[in-house]
Scaffold this motif. Structure first.
Motif, short mmCIF file in Angstrom:
data_model
loop_
_atom_site.label_atom_id
_atom_site.label_comp_id
_atom_site.label_asym_id
_atom_site.label_seq_id
_atom_site.Cartn_x
_atom_site.Cartn_y
_atom_site.Cartn_z
N GLN A 65 0.87 -1.18 0.00
CA GLN A 65 0.00 0.00 0.00
C GLN A 65 0.90 1.23 0.00
OE1 GLN A 65 -3.46 -0.02 2.56
NE2 GLN A 65 -3.10 2.10 3.07
N ILE A 66 0.69 2.13 -0.98
CA ILE A 66 1.54 3.32 -1.08
C ILE A 66 0.76 4.62 -0.92
CG2 ILE A 66 3.38 2.22 -2.42
CD1 ILE A 66 2.09 3.58 -4.94
N TYR A 67 -0.59 4.54 -0.85
CA TYR A 67 -1.41 5.72 -0.55
C TYR A 67 -2.45 5.33 0.47
CZ TYR A 67 0.43 8.31 -4.51
OH TYR A 67 1.26 8.98 -5.38
N TRP A 68 -2.72 6.22 1.41
CA TRP A 68 -3.77 5.98 2.40
C TRP A 68 -4.32 7.30 2.90
CZ3 TRP A 68 1.34 5.07 2.83
CH2 TRP A 68 2.04 5.77 3.81
N ASP A 69 -5.48 7.22 3.55
CA ASP A 69 -6.16 8.41 4.10
C ASP A 69 -6.44 9.47 3.04
OD1 ASP A 69 -6.22 7.27 6.57
OD2 ASP A 69 -4.58 8.44 7.41
N LEU A 70 -6.69 9.05 1.81
CA LEU A 70 -6.99 10.02 0.74
C LEU A 70 -8.44 10.47 0.86
CD1 LEU A 70 -5.23 8.19 -2.21
CD2 LEU A 70 -4.46 10.30 -1.12
N VAL A 71 -8.63 11.79 0.92
CA VAL A 71 -9.96 12.37 1.04
C VAL A 71 -10.10 13.51 0.03
CG1 VAL A 71 -10.27 11.76 3.48
CG2 VAL A 71 -9.20 13.94 2.87
N PRO A 72 -11.34 13.79 -0.43
CA PRO A 72 -11.54 14.91 -1.36
C PRO A 72 -11.06 16.21 -0.73
CG PRO A 72 -13.52 13.56 -1.22
CD PRO A 72 -12.60 13.09 -0.13
N ALA A 73 -10.40 17.03 -1.55
CA ALA A 73 -9.91 18.33 -1.10
C ALA A 73 -9.94 19.27 -2.30
CB ALA A 73 -8.49 18.21 -0.55
N GLY A 74 -10.89 20.20 -2.30
CA GLY A 74 -11.01 21.11 -3.44
C GLY A 74 -11.34 20.32 -4.69
N ASP A 75 -10.53 20.49 -5.76
CA ASP A 75 -10.80 19.76 -7.01
C ASP A 75 -9.95 18.50 -7.12
OD1 ASP A 75 -8.38 20.97 -7.39
OD2 ASP A 75 -8.82 21.72 -9.40
N GLY A 76 -9.38 18.08 -6.00
CA GLY A 76 -8.54 16.88 -6.02
C GLY A 76 -8.68 16.07 -4.74
N TRP A 77 -7.63 15.35 -4.41
CA TRP A 77 -7.60 14.47 -3.24
C TRP A 77 -6.31 14.73 -2.49
CZ3 TRP A 77 -11.47 10.66 -2.51
CH2 TRP A 77 -12.39 10.58 -3.55
N LYS A 78 -6.35 14.57 -1.18
CA LYS A 78 -5.08 14.68 -0.44
C LYS A 78 -5.04 13.60 0.63
CE LYS A 78 -6.26 18.10 3.04
NZ LYS A 78 -6.06 19.42 3.57
N GLY A 79 -3.82 13.22 0.96
CA GLY A 79 -3.63 12.18 1.95
C GLY A 79 -2.15 11.90 2.14
N GLU A 80 -1.85 10.66 2.48
CA GLU A 80 -0.46 10.27 2.75
C GLU A 80 0.03 9.33 1.66
OE1 GLU A 80 1.21 11.56 5.37
OE2 GLU A 80 -0.60 12.67 5.86
N GLY A 81 1.33 9.42 1.36
CA GLY A 81 1.91 8.54 0.36
C GLY A 81 3.27 8.03 0.80
N TYR A 82 3.71 6.99 0.11
CA TYR A 82 5.02 6.40 0.37
C TYR A 82 5.62 5.98 -0.95
CZ TYR A 82 8.57 2.99 1.61
OH TYR A 82 9.77 2.30 1.70
N SER A 83 6.90 6.24 -1.15
CA SER A 83 7.60 5.84 -2.37
C SER A 83 8.64 4.77 -2.04
CB SER A 83 8.31 7.04 -3.00
OG SER A 83 9.19 6.56 -4.01
#
Length: 120
Positions: A65-83
């Motif tokens: 899993q490389i993205y989590w806690d993604l929620v709508p924010a304005g015209d996009g999404w924001k959350g946490e990521g890992y590379s």
């Protein structure tokens, strides 16, 4: 009231062509997982060897899993990521336009943007 951002749900090919990431709901939020790698992997599978947590360095990258806690924010999404490529955790900002998704990842003041392509 602003319109909801375009859906990030689905399968996306990474900008470098090295993998496919599946974005799907996890609870009330969205998450992203490396569905599969498109590169030749070492015997036993590519590992998360650059993870800052030594306990996690033996994890397989495929399925990670490389993205989590993604929620709508304005015209996009924001959350946490890992590379797994550089072992960095970052604040992620995702935006979909047509069959492309741009992701801006920021570690403190340093940001990088990549563009992925939606598959079928």
């Amino acid at each position: 009231m602003a319109a909801a951002p375009a859906s990030i749900s689905g399968r996306w090919k990474t900008d470098d062509g090295k993998g496919i990431v599946a974005m799907a709901p996890c609870g009330a939020k969205m998450c992203g997982r490396i569905e599969r790698l498109l590169i030749k992997e070492p015997a036993g599978g590519q590992r998360d060897e650059r993870n800052p947590d030594k306990q996690k360095r033996d994890r397989k990258v495929a399925g990670l899993q490389i993205y989590w806690d993604l929620v709508p924010a304005g015209d996009g999404w924001k959350g946490e990521g890992y590379s797994p490529e550089d072992g960095r955790y970052y604040k992620a900002h995702l935006r979909v336009k047509g069959n492309k998704m741009t992701m801006k990842g920021c570690v403190s003041v340093f940001c990088r943007t990549v563009t992925w392509t939606r598959l079928g």
